[in-house]
Design a protein around this motif. Sequence first.
Motif, PDB file in Angstrom:
ATOM      1  N   HIS A 191      -4.356  23.940  25.512  1.00 42.56           N
ATOM      2  CA  HIS A 191      -5.756  23.688  25.837  1.00 42.56           C
ATOM      3  C   HIS A 191      -6.155  24.447  27.101  1.00 42.56           C
ATOM      4  O   HIS A 191      -5.295  24.943  27.841  1.00 42.56           O
ATOM      5  CB  HIS A 191      -6.046  22.179  25.948  1.00 42.56           C
ATOM      6  CG  HIS A 191      -5.219  21.413  26.939  1.00 42.56           C
ATOM      7  ND1 HIS A 191      -5.038  20.051  26.871  1.00 42.56           N
ATOM      8  CD2 HIS A 191      -4.510  21.799  28.027  1.00 42.56           C
ATOM      9  CE1 HIS A 191      -4.276  19.638  27.856  1.00 42.56           C
ATOM     10  NE2 HIS A 191      -3.952  20.678  28.579  1.00 42.56           N
ATOM     11  N   PHE A 192      -7.474  24.549  27.329  1.00 45.33           N
ATOM     12  CA  PHE A 192      -7.950  25.133  28.589  1.00 45.33           C
ATOM     13  C   PHE A 192      -9.313  24.545  28.932  1.00 45.33           C
ATOM     14  O   PHE A 192     -10.047  24.055  28.058  1.00 45.33           O
ATOM     15  CB  PHE A 192      -8.006  26.671  28.528  1.00 45.33           C
ATOM     16  CG  PHE A 192      -9.215  27.249  27.843  1.00 45.33           C
ATOM     17  CD1 PHE A 192     -10.426  27.400  28.519  1.00 45.33           C
ATOM     18  CD2 PHE A 192      -9.165  27.661  26.524  1.00 45.33           C
ATOM     19  CE1 PHE A 192     -11.543  27.938  27.903  1.00 45.33           C
ATOM     20  CE2 PHE A 192     -10.273  28.205  25.886  1.00 45.33           C
ATOM     21  CZ  PHE A 192     -11.471  28.344  26.580  1.00 45.33           C
ATOM     22  N   ALA A 193      -9.642  24.637  30.228  1.00 44.57           N
ATOM     23  CA  ALA A 193     -10.985  24.308  30.701  1.00 44.57           C
ATOM     24  C   ALA A 193     -11.436  25.425  31.620  1.00 44.57           C
ATOM     25  O   ALA A 193     -10.629  26.011  32.357  1.00 44.57           O
ATOM     26  CB  ALA A 193     -10.982  22.972  31.442  1.00 44.57           C
ATOM     27  N   TYR A 194     -12.729  25.716  31.565  1.00 42.66           N
ATOM     28  CA  TYR A 194     -13.321  26.807  32.349  1.00 42.66           C
ATOM     29  C   TYR A 194     -14.587  26.321  33.032  1.00 42.66           C
ATOM     30  O   TYR A 194     -15.414  25.633  32.409  1.00 42.66           O
ATOM     31  CB  TYR A 194     -13.666  27.969  31.415  1.00 42.66           C
ATOM     32  CG  TYR A 194     -14.604  28.999  32.018  1.00 42.66           C
ATOM     33  CD1 TYR A 194     -14.125  29.984  32.872  1.00 42.66           C
ATOM     34  CD2 TYR A 194     -15.970  28.982  31.738  1.00 42.66           C
ATOM     35  CE1 TYR A 194     -14.984  30.926  33.433  1.00 42.66           C
ATOM     36  CE2 TYR A 194     -16.839  29.925  32.290  1.00 42.66           C
ATOM     37  CZ  TYR A 194     -16.332  30.892  33.138  1.00 42.66           C
ATOM     38  OH  TYR A 194     -17.188  31.830  33.681  1.00 42.66           O
ATOM     39  N   GLY A 249     -21.303  27.961  30.885  1.00 43.26           N
ATOM     40  CA  GLY A 249     -20.562  28.104  32.124  1.00 43.26           C
ATOM     41  C   GLY A 249     -19.563  26.980  32.322  1.00 43.26           C
ATOM     42  O   GLY A 249     -18.986  26.834  33.409  1.00 43.26           O
ATOM     43  N   ALA A 250     -19.342  26.177  31.285  1.00 42.35           N
ATOM     44  CA  ALA A 250     -18.376  25.075  31.370  1.00 42.35           C
ATOM     45  C   ALA A 250     -17.867  24.795  29.964  1.00 42.35           C
ATOM     46  O   ALA A 250     -18.652  24.455  29.066  1.00 42.35           O
ATOM     47  CB  ALA A 250     -19.028  23.824  31.961  1.00 42.35           C
ATOM     48  N   VAL A 251     -16.562  24.943  29.788  1.00 40.75           N
ATOM     49  CA  VAL A 251     -15.970  24.881  28.443  1.00 40.75           C
ATOM     50  C   VAL A 251     -14.640  24.139  28.508  1.00 40.75           C
ATOM     51  O   VAL A 251     -13.899  24.262  29.488  1.00 40.75           O
ATOM     52  CB  VAL A 251     -15.710  26.319  27.901  1.00 40.75           C
ATOM     53  CG1 VAL A 251     -15.055  26.280  26.531  1.00 40.75           C
ATOM     54  CG2 VAL A 251     -16.998  27.130  27.850  1.00 40.75           C
ATOM     55  N   LEU A 252     -14.347  23.362  27.464  1.00 41.20           N
ATOM     56  CA  LEU A 252     -13.002  22.808  27.273  1.00 41.20           C
ATOM     57  C   LEU A 252     -12.644  23.015  25.801  1.00 41.20           C
ATOM     58  O   LEU A 252     -13.441  22.660  24.922  1.00 41.20           O
ATOM     59  CB  LEU A 252     -12.940  21.320  27.645  1.00 41.20           C
ATOM     60  CG  LEU A 252     -11.539  20.687  27.705  1.00 41.20           C
ATOM     61  CD1 LEU A 252     -11.542  19.461  28.627  1.00 41.20           C
ATOM     62  CD2 LEU A 252     -10.997  20.303  26.349  1.00 41.20           C
ATOM     63  N   ALA A 253     -11.499  23.604  25.528  1.00 40.01           N
ATOM     64  CA  ALA A 253     -11.121  23.890  24.147  1.00 40.01           C
ATOM     65  C   ALA A 253      -9.638  23.610  23.948  1.00 40.01           C
ATOM     66  O   ALA A 253      -8.855  23.640  24.901  1.00 40.01           O
ATOM     67  CB  ALA A 253     -11.442  25.342  23.795  1.00 40.01           C
ATOM     68  N   ALA A 254      -9.253  23.344  22.689  1.00 38.69           N
ATOM     69  CA  ALA A 254      -7.863  22.995  22.391  1.00 38.69           C
ATOM     70  C   ALA A 254      -7.503  23.423  20.980  1.00 38.69           C
ATOM     71  O   ALA A 254      -8.353  23.446  20.080  1.00 38.69           O
ATOM     72  CB  ALA A 254      -7.661  21.480  22.535  1.00 38.69           C
ATOM     73  N   VAL A 255      -6.249  23.803  20.780  1.00 38.77           N
ATOM     74  CA  VAL A 255      -5.676  23.975  19.440  1.00 38.77           C
ATOM     75  C   VAL A 255      -4.544  22.966  19.314  1.00 38.77           C
ATOM     76  O   VAL A 255      -3.828  22.705  20.272  1.00 38.77           O
ATOM     77  CB  VAL A 255      -5.175  25.414  19.186  1.00 38.77           C
ATOM     78  CG1 VAL A 255      -6.361  26.374  19.096  1.00 38.77           C
ATOM     79  CG2 VAL A 255      -4.201  25.891  20.261  1.00 38.77           C
ATOM     80  N   ARG A 256      -4.387  22.402  18.114  1.00 39.81           N
ATOM     81  CA  ARG A 256      -3.551  21.210  17.961  1.00 39.81           C
ATOM     82  C   ARG A 256      -2.334  21.442  17.069  1.00 39.81           C
ATOM     83  O   ARG A 256      -2.448  22.065  16.007  1.00 39.81           O
ATOM     84  CB  ARG A 256      -4.394  20.085  17.355  1.00 39.81           C
ATOM     85  CG  ARG A 256      -3.631  18.806  17.159  1.00 39.81           C
ATOM     86  CD  ARG A 256      -4.500  17.682  16.631  1.00 39.81           C
ATOM     87  NE  ARG A 256      -3.730  16.462  16.596  1.00 39.81           N
ATOM     88  CZ  ARG A 256      -3.725  15.581  15.611  1.00 39.81           C
ATOM     89  NH1 ARG A 256      -4.513  15.766  14.564  1.00 39.81           N
ATOM     90  NH2 ARG A 256      -2.972  14.508  15.658  1.00 39.81           N
TER      91      ARG A 256
END
Length: 273
Positions: A4-7, A83-90
């Motif tokens: 996952h990541f957050a930006y 300008g603000a993101v949170l994404a994940a692969v499971r």
Amino acid sequence: MCRHFAYLGPVRPLSELLLAPPHSLYRQSWAPRIQAHGTVNADGFGLGWYPQGDEDAPARYRRAGAIWADPDLPDLARTLRSGAVLAAVRSATPGTSPEASAAAPFRAGRWLFSHNGAVDAWEHLPADAAAPADPTTTATTPRSAAPDAAALLALEARSDSALLWVLVQAQLATGASPGDALTAVTLQVAAVRPGARLNLLLTDGRSIAAVRWGDTLWYRADGEQVLVASEPFEPAEPDNPGGWTEVPDHALLLADRTGVTVTPLPPASPPAP
Ligand code: GLN
């Protein structure tokens, strides 16, 4: 395990974060480089982003299945800007739901949440975490926020991550800061599940709180933007992995657009015998 990541930073197309980097989250779904557990992350994915002009109401796009198998994703990522993101692969933990509802990010109000890890016997966690602490110890592990059986039945998805999200929300509801909420849940769960892996990621679009507990975590910050991710998006060079810094295990990271702090977490108190 998941990735996952957050930006947080300047508004940009999601594709610049999700697809373009040489070791993007997209690529990490089939070729993670430093994932401690598991090999591919093909059991679902999710994007969460804060739309321009509506930053208090994050939007989501989640699907069951592999991110590379969604033919519409590149168009979405190319045209969505934030300008603000949170994404994940499971990579689904055995015994959890395969549905899109079990893919991060989980959401409540302005919060987005993701969990990379696994909690064994998570269905019994509420009862175990609610057990009274051993009165002969000075354990200060918080146990009071454990949800009851009704909360378990009301989970958005049958998964350890959905349960952790309920625990984190219970902490936030008491007025705990994001960092205190993640710390309390990490120590509460690790006290009764010493083998639990609890890499947690939480954002409200203005700040990021993250815990590294059992898997990998890195960040990159330049005073204008910050990226917190399971692994670097750029290839690791011997002395400068693209400006990325590794977060030590058992640590709390707090970040906003202007900077990052990393604090060691205390060991979880052992449960009552
Ligand atoms: N246990 C969580 C799930 O099943 C997270 C899995 C992971 O980190 N691979 O979704």
